[in-house]
Write a protein that holds these residues in place. Structure first.
Motif, PDB file in Angstrom:
ATOM      1  N   SER A 291       0.837  -1.210   0.000  1.00 46.80           N
ATOM      2  CA  SER A 291       0.000   0.000   0.000  1.00 46.80           C
ATOM      3  C   SER A 291       0.865   1.252   0.000  1.00 46.80           C
ATOM      4  O   SER A 291       0.580   2.221  -0.728  1.00 46.80           O
ATOM      5  N   ILE A 292       1.923   1.231   0.810  1.00 49.15           N
ATOM      6  CA  ILE A 292       2.835   2.379   0.853  1.00 49.15           C
ATOM      7  C   ILE A 292       3.498   2.574  -0.501  1.00 49.15           C
ATOM      8  O   ILE A 292       3.566   3.699  -1.033  1.00 49.15           O
ATOM      9  N   LEU A 293       3.997   1.503  -1.095  1.00 51.18           N
ATOM     10  CA  LEU A 293       4.698   1.611  -2.379  1.00 51.18           C
ATOM     11  C   LEU A 293       3.768   2.113  -3.482  1.00 51.18           C
ATOM     12  O   LEU A 293       4.143   2.996  -4.279  1.00 51.18           O
ATOM     13  N   LEU A 294       2.555   1.555  -3.549  1.00 58.28           N
ATOM     14  CA  LEU A 294       1.589   2.024  -4.545  1.00 58.28           C
ATOM     15  C   LEU A 294       1.323   3.510  -4.384  1.00 58.28           C
ATOM     16  O   LEU A 294       1.319   4.277  -5.360  1.00 58.28           O
ATOM     17  N   SER A 295       1.121   3.940  -3.148  1.00 57.66           N
ATOM     18  CA  SER A 295       0.789   5.331  -2.870  1.00 57.66           C
ATOM     19  C   SER A 295       1.906   6.280  -3.291  1.00 57.66           C
ATOM     20  O   SER A 295       1.686   7.240  -4.037  1.00 57.66           O
ATOM     21  N   VAL A 296       3.120   6.015  -2.837  1.00 56.25           N
ATOM     22  CA  VAL A 296       4.189   6.993  -3.060  1.00 56.25           C
ATOM     23  C   VAL A 296       4.669   7.007  -4.508  1.00 56.25           C
ATOM     24  O   VAL A 296       5.008   8.075  -5.044  1.00 56.25           O
ATOM     25  N   VAL A 297       4.697   5.857  -5.174  1.00 57.60           N
ATOM     26  CA  VAL A 297       5.174   5.826  -6.560  1.00 57.60           C
ATOM     27  C   VAL A 297       4.197   6.552  -7.484  1.00 57.60           C
ATOM     28  O   VAL A 297       4.601   7.387  -8.309  1.00 57.60           O
ATOM     29  N   VAL A 298       2.909   6.259  -7.355  1.00 61.23           N
ATOM     30  CA  VAL A 298       1.916   6.930  -8.206  1.00 61.23           C
ATOM     31  C   VAL A 298       1.847   8.421  -7.881  1.00 61.23           C
ATOM     32  O   VAL A 298       1.763   9.271  -8.786  1.00 61.23           O
ATOM     33  N   THR A 299       1.886   8.764  -6.593  1.00 66.72           N
ATOM     34  CA  THR A 299       1.854  10.183  -6.205  1.00 66.72           C
ATOM     35  C   THR A 299       3.057  10.926  -6.757  1.00 66.72           C
ATOM     36  O   THR A 299       2.938  12.072  -7.217  1.00 66.72           O
ATOM     37  N   ALA A 300       4.223  10.300  -6.712  1.00 66.31           N
ATOM     38  CA  ALA A 300       5.427  10.931  -7.258  1.00 66.31           C
ATOM     39  C   ALA A 300       5.260  11.230  -8.741  1.00 66.31           C
ATOM     40  O   ALA A 300       5.592  12.333  -9.219  1.00 66.31           O
ATOM     41  N   GLY A 301       4.745  10.242  -9.502  1.00 65.84           N
ATOM     42  CA  GLY A 301       4.550  10.460 -10.928  1.00 65.84           C
ATOM     43  C   GLY A 301       3.567  11.581 -11.220  1.00 65.84           C
ATOM     44  O   GLY A 301       3.808  12.438 -12.089  1.00 65.84           O
ATOM     45  N   LEU A 302       2.456  11.615 -10.494  1.00 73.50           N
ATOM     46  CA  LEU A 302       1.461  12.662 -10.698  1.00 73.50           C
ATOM     47  C   LEU A 302       1.999  14.038 -10.309  1.00 73.50           C
ATOM     48  O   LEU A 302       1.772  15.035 -11.008  1.00 73.50           O
ATOM     49  N   THR A 303       2.713  14.114  -9.188  1.00 71.58           N
ATOM     50  CA  THR A 303       3.246  15.394  -8.718  1.00 71.58           C
ATOM     51  C   THR A 303       4.242  15.972  -9.717  1.00 71.58           C
ATOM     52  O   THR A 303       4.280  17.193  -9.948  1.00 71.58           O
ATOM     53  N   ALA A 304       5.042  15.117 -10.318  1.00 72.93           N
ATOM     54  CA  ALA A 304       6.039  15.585 -11.281  1.00 72.93           C
ATOM     55  C   ALA A 304       5.406  16.172 -12.536  1.00 72.93           C
ATOM     56  O   ALA A 304       6.041  16.967 -13.246  1.00 72.93           O
ATOM     57  N   THR A 305       4.136  15.804 -12.814  1.00 69.24           N
ATOM     58  CA  THR A 305       3.477  16.326 -14.023  1.00 69.24           C
ATOM     59  C   THR A 305       2.829  17.686 -13.807  1.00 69.24           C
ATOM     60  O   THR A 305       2.533  18.381 -14.792  1.00 69.24           O
ATOM     61  N   VAL A 306       2.596  18.087 -12.564  1.00 65.89           N
ATOM     62  CA  VAL A 306       1.836  19.314 -12.287  1.00 65.89           C
ATOM     63  C   VAL A 306       2.411  20.545 -12.982  1.00 65.89           C
ATOM     64  O   VAL A 306       1.665  21.327 -13.595  1.00 65.89           O
ATOM     65  N   PRO A 307       3.738  20.797 -12.944  1.00 65.26           N
ATOM     66  CA  PRO A 307       4.252  22.017 -13.576  1.00 65.26           C
ATOM     67  C   PRO A 307       4.088  22.050 -15.089  1.00 65.26           C
ATOM     68  O   PRO A 307       4.254  23.115 -15.699  1.00 65.26           O
ATOM     69  N   PHE A 308       3.764  20.915 -15.696  1.00 64.62           N
ATOM     70  CA  PHE A 308       3.699  20.847 -17.153  1.00 64.62           C
ATOM     71  C   PHE A 308       2.260  20.778 -17.666  1.00 64.62           C
ATOM     72  O   PHE A 308       2.026  20.566 -18.853  1.00 64.62           O
ATOM     73  N   ILE A 309       1.294  20.970 -16.753  1.00 61.25           N
ATOM     74  CA  ILE A 309      -0.122  20.940 -17.118  1.00 61.25           C
ATOM     75  C   ILE A 309      -0.607  22.362 -17.335  1.00 61.25           C
ATOM     76  O   ILE A 309      -0.353  23.248 -16.517  1.00 61.25           O
ATOM     77  N   GLY A 310      -1.332  22.577 -18.436  1.00 62.18           N
ATOM     78  CA  GLY A 310      -1.815  23.916 -18.741  1.00 62.18           C
ATOM     79  C   GLY A 310      -3.241  24.196 -18.314  1.00 62.18           C
ATOM     80  O   GLY A 310      -3.489  25.056 -17.457  1.00 62.18           O
ATOM     81  N   PRO A 311      -4.238  23.482 -18.849  1.00 61.14           N
ATOM     82  CA  PRO A 311      -5.644  23.816 -18.572  1.00 61.14           C
ATOM     83  C   PRO A 311      -6.002  23.642 -17.089  1.00 61.14           C
ATOM     84  O   PRO A 311      -5.606  22.657 -16.459  1.00 61.14           O
TER      85      PRO A 311
END
Length: 415
Positions: free
Chosen positions: A91-111
């Motif tokens: 559960s910890i691994l699923l949470s942090v890996v997916v969250t890391a990927g999503l967080t890294a995309t935030v600065p590159f999202i426009g709309p």
């Protein structure tokens, strides 16, 4: 105080210190990981500034915050279920890996709608690890004293990490918001590596607990059955009300400080006083609180926090406000030192994840509703908000006194 009472108090404190020194390896691993997470937890703090800097309105930033808050409620519920089914580590691994990927995309999202959606998903995924971390601590210890010590260490790591993270985030944000969110993604992955490597090969759950977990999963035990526990429902109501009141330190209190003619620097001093007290005294406070029955501690803690905040809303002098900060901070420390450890004593075998997930969801509801309702009440009539906060203290104290575990163990204090 009689000699007998004094001797018993000293024995309780010594037992707490022994429990602290004897905490198993898993507690320190999880606490180290939590410190790393808190140092790199920037998105919840800086997302409003980031959205408004991108040219969006304050109202739009509010939608982003709302999506994050709703996500955290759902994420805790999902995390509790996953913790009891696929296990703590996964559960910890699923949470942090997916969250890391999503967080890294935030600065590159426009709309803006896409930002809202991604931040909402981050809220969901980032909350999944919280019940799992709590469950690791509960699994790792055997006595009430050890539970208090374990959660005390976890909170201490969180407080240190939050303090360092606030300073680091402010520096990085002045340079690059992209760097800020990428750094948070990196911190999440570091925590993931800590969990993946250092938790591997540790002792599994006792066979009795594992069998109970499998039996519960096999008969389809879910949140409907969890919420049929009236003691838990009282605990969750107490959590929602107490967090609604406490979050006014970030909503009603700064508005009040401004309205009475004090400066942002004055408010910063009050918050710095709160932070300093928490970092220096929360772990010693946990040792002291170990002498007393947890339901009594929670009742007094809620009264100190809510009454202290309510009185702040009717005070104007800096000296009096600082004294009240000390009052509600002691309530905050007493509450935080014992709340999750006491929840563990109310939890049936095999359902630690769901109970901690329900607590996390209640926490998120209280802290999410507090700014919206509290801000509206303050705009309508400030005295109404502070009166409500005081009343909630009385309600929470009453609920706390009815949170005794089904059968107290001999190791629990009777004071």
């Amino acid at each position: 105080m009689s000699a007998t009472t004094s001797d018993r108090s000293n024995a309780d404190e010594q037992r707490f210190r022994d429990a602290l020194r004897g905490l198993p390896r898993r507690v320190w691993i999880i606490s180290l990981g939590n410190l790393v997470l808190q140092v790199g937890s920037f998105l919840p703090v800086f997302i409003v500034l980031y959205v408004t800097q991108r040219g969006h309105s304050v109202g739009a930033a509010g939608f982003v915050l709302g999506a994050s808050g709703l996500g955290r409620v759902l994420g805790n519920v999902i995390g509790g279920y996953l913790t009891d089914t696929i296990g703590r580590r996964w559960s910890i691994l699923l949470s942090v890996v997916v969250t890391a990927g999503l967080t890294a995309t935030v600065p590159f999202i426009g709309p803006l709608p896409l930002i809202i959606g991604v931040v909402g998903l981050i809220g969901v995924m980032s909350a999944i690890y919280r019940p799992a971390m709590a469950a690791v601590l509960v699994d790792s210890v055997t006595s009430p004293q050890q539970r208090l010590a374990a959660f005390g260490v976890l909170r201490f790591a969180q407080n240190i990490g939050s303090t360092l993270g606030g300073m680091l985030g402010g520096v990085v944000a002045t340079i690059s918001y992209t760097g800020l969110f990428l750094l948070e993604a990196a911190a999440l992955l570091v925590f993931g590596m800590i969990a993946a490597v250092l938790l591997r090969g540790d002792a599994a759950l006792p066979k009795a607990d594992a069998d109970t977990t499998e039996t519960a999963a096999g008969r389809g035990v879910g949140y409907r059955q969890v919420l049929s526990d009236r003691t838990l429902v009282r605990f969750l109501l107490m959590t929602v009300f107490s967090m609604f009141a406490y979050i006014q330190t970030s909503v009603g209190l700064p508005l009040h400080v401004n309205d009475v003619g004090l400066t942002p620097r004055d408010f910063g001093f009050l918050m710095a006083l709160n932070g300093l007290l928490v970092v220096l005294l929360e772990l010693p406070i946990t040792s002291v609180m170990s002498r007393y029955r947890p339901e009594h501690v929670l009742a007094i803690a809620n009264l100190l926090t809510c009454v202290g905040l309510a009185l702040s809303g009717f005070s104007s002098g800096m000296v009096l406000l600082a004294a009240l900060v000390v009052m509600w901070t002691f309530g905050e420390m007493a509450y935080s030192s014992i709340v999750q450890a006491h929840l563990a004593s109310l939890t049936p075998p095999g359902m630690v994840g769901r109970y901690q997930g329900a607590y996390g969801a209640a926490y998120a509801v209280g802290t999410g509703a507090g700014p919206v309702i509290g801000g509206a009440l303050y705009a309508f009539a400030p005295w109404l908000l502070w009166t409500l906060v005081g009343v909630l203290g009385l309600v929470c104290a009453q609920l706390s006194l009815r949170l005794r575990p089904p059968a107290a163990t001999a190791e629990e204090p009777s004071t």
